[in-house]
Enzyme design. Sequence first.
Site, mmCIF file in Angstrom:
data_model
loop_
_atom_site.group_PDB
_atom_site.id
_atom_site.type_symbol
_atom_site.label_atom_id
_atom_site.label_comp_id
_atom_site.label_asym_id
_atom_site.label_seq_id
_atom_site.Cartn_x
_atom_site.Cartn_y
_atom_site.Cartn_z
ATOM 1 N N GLU A 1 1.214 -1.698 0.430
ATOM 2 C CA GLU A 1 -0.242 -0.314 0.327
ATOM 3 C C GLU A 1 0.662 1.178 -0.347
ATOM 4 O OE1 GLU A 1 -3.015 0.409 3.446
ATOM 5 O OE2 GLU A 1 -3.252 1.891 1.940
ATOM 6 N N CYS A 52 -6.534 0.994 3.041
ATOM 7 C CA CYS A 52 -7.617 2.022 2.086
ATOM 8 C C CYS A 52 -7.475 2.772 1.261
ATOM 9 C CB CYS A 52 -7.672 2.637 4.031
ATOM 10 S SG CYS A 52 -7.740 1.873 5.546
ATOM 11 N N ASN A 82 -12.294 -3.030 0.499
ATOM 12 C CA ASN A 82 -11.151 -3.512 1.182
ATOM 13 C C ASN A 82 -11.803 -3.001 2.549
ATOM 14 O OD1 ASN A 82 -8.713 -3.575 2.725
ATOM 15 N ND2 ASN A 82 -8.976 -1.668 2.802
ATOM 16 N N GLU A 83 -11.640 -4.376 3.925
ATOM 17 C CA GLU A 83 -12.636 -3.482 4.843
ATOM 18 C C GLU A 83 -13.536 -2.849 5.058
ATOM 19 O OE1 GLU A 83 -9.804 -1.801 7.690
ATOM 20 O OE2 GLU A 83 -8.120 -3.747 7.513
HETATM 21 O O1 AHR Z 1 -2.337 -1.607 6.748
HETATM 22 C C1 AHR Z 1 -2.433 -0.030 6.978
HETATM 23 C C2 AHR Z 1 -4.118 -0.201 6.973
HETATM 24 O O2 AHR Z 1 -4.485 -1.260 7.962
HETATM 25 C C3 AHR Z 1 -4.738 -0.374 5.858
HETATM 26 O O3 AHR Z 1 -5.147 0.278 4.548
HETATM 27 C C4 AHR Z 1 -5.938 -0.892 6.087
HETATM 28 O O4 AHR Z 1 -6.540 -1.250 5.109
HETATM 29 C C5 AHR Z 1 -5.829 -1.004 7.728
HETATM 30 O O5 AHR Z 1 -7.056 -1.019 8.743
#
Ligand code: AHR
Length: 654
Positions: free
Chosen positions: A45, A241, A372-373
């Site tokens: 990321e 995120c 994602n999440e």
């Molecule tokens: O890894 C950091 C963050 O943690 C990521 O962006 C998210 O998916 C998780 O909450």
Amino acid sequence: MKKLIACSIALLTWTLSPAQEIALAVKADEVKGKVSPRLWGVFFEDINFGADGGIYAELIKNRSFEFLEPLMGWKKLGQNLPEGSLLVLNRSSEKPSNPRFLRINKASADVMGLQNEGFRGMGIKKGLAYDFSVMYRQMKPGISLRVELVDTTGKVLGKGLLATEAGGKDWTKQQIRFTANEGCEQAQFRIWFEGEGEIDLDMISLFPTDTWKQRPGGFRADMVQLLADMKPSFVRFPGGCIVEGRDLANRYQWKKTVGPLEDRQLIINRWNTEFSHRPAPDYFQTFGLGFFEYFQLAEDVGAEALPILNCGMACQFNTGELVPLDELDPYIQDALDLIEFANGAVSTNWGRLRADMGHPEPFNLKLLGVGNENWGPQYVERFALFQEKLKARHPEIELIASAGPFSDGDLFEFLDKEFRELKADIIDEHYYRSPEWFLENATRYDDYDRNGPKIFAGEYAAHARTGDDGKRPNSWRAAIAEAAFLTGIERNADVVEMASYAPLFAHAEGWQWTPDLIWVDNLQAYGTPNYYVQKLYATNTGSEIVSITANGKVPTGESGIYASALRDDDHNLIIKIVNTGETEKFIPLSIESRGTFSEKASHWVLKAADLDEVNSFADPEAVAPQEQSMSFKRGKGQLKLAANSFHVLKFKAR
Ligand code: AHR
């Protein structure tokens, strides 16, 4: 890695003394299940300046003046310059993806220049060549660009001259190469305008030439090498995120990250403002590392690409904006087009773009994450629509659904149940928990349904208490807890399809989130103890899970011992053992097998003098695997396990 020649196993009598509380027994022919061939991977990321200012080796910050402040990172050089000598122009209707550029108007007597500070300075290496490039057009020809790298005192480290060749009013790109005669970790870059005239400038760029595979405009080789050394089976990208975005306008849109660099529309990085205690006002995504480069990176390190796409929901910790269900089609179309970009024939629209970018062969995409999440019924209904439409066109692509941000609780339970009912291929679980949680949860997957979706442990890290510097440390305490937990993943590698630690990279001067697997500054990169745990697992995997017991039971923490055992395709036996006990242990190990093994086994040990030990730029391998040799006779031996140590033993089949 440090290499120690030592004998770690002594052949002692085969009875348990009081100091030998337990004995380990492997039944190498008792196969418990198949190991997923894509078990160990990496999660990428653009957080902590992992991409821009990190692996993407561009040294100029704000090269196209598209940051919120157009001149952020830049300083005007020169005194008493007339009004209008430097203008920021905006051609938004002509080029909405890259509207701003600079106009320099200079009389011959003026001394005028620009200085760029880089991302927390620029790491410059002595003797290395650097490529400076710029897009320009000359409204009134006559200006040349003298460029130089300077250290913190202003001393020139290297310089070059770009004598403008194109005199016309069309944009042109020109490049020169020059060498730095001295190195510096915090250098800056200057452009001096010489002569008289009016020139427009955009995409001002400076790259080192020692990039990964020497690709122009490529990646930092030291950072990619650390990934390649892990032999990851997949690379998940682009997050995290940033897939969701704080709002939908700032979600990750892969189509805006491919094609010519100057057309890739920059957005604010969500980590720019996410944490008030770690503001990063200069954090943007230029997408120099875009989806093509992610696919290429995965291919370079021998991994499958695993892109995650926005499902029509912005981050629910932020705005939580939702795309109405009847407006979700463009999002689903993005997924269909991505499959075409990755796998389509060069005669297709998106396949042609891939070929034009230099990769006519397909990337062989097989996995795709949707969301994602995200959480709640809104996520489930959006995922279901993606699933219906994608499976109709591409049943060969395995779809990954997220189990939300938490490892358990109502949100998790709800999604887990719903995605099992929807028969999602893979469910992505995340856990950022204490080291104690990791130790207590080594049995997490023992009872998971073998007939349901596979599991992707997509983001995890043990979060030890925060240090004085505000960081949660990448200490041995965290890493050994992960090592213990991962025996549980390995033991259940028939249901856990994939696993990746998160986040991957952090810049020492620009982090927002800790802990992280690999730390970098402008010139160096090192793996944490957690990195070496991941690497030992990933480089010592197998194809079948075999039985290992401690005093007849699965070793999940009794007397501080955790263990798992695998067999590879050549019937070599690989055993992982973690001793989380505070004392050294002598443990008898027996191996029952129809075949026999060589009497010398390789033995990697990871340990630290104390649980708070970390690696650092000064001592990058304070906690790193040490190789030992070990002898073993007639299926029996005795292990000496230091307090708080992790062991990988490999027995070669004869
Ligand atoms: O890894 C950091 C963050 O943690 C990521 O962006 C998210 O998916 C998780 O909450």
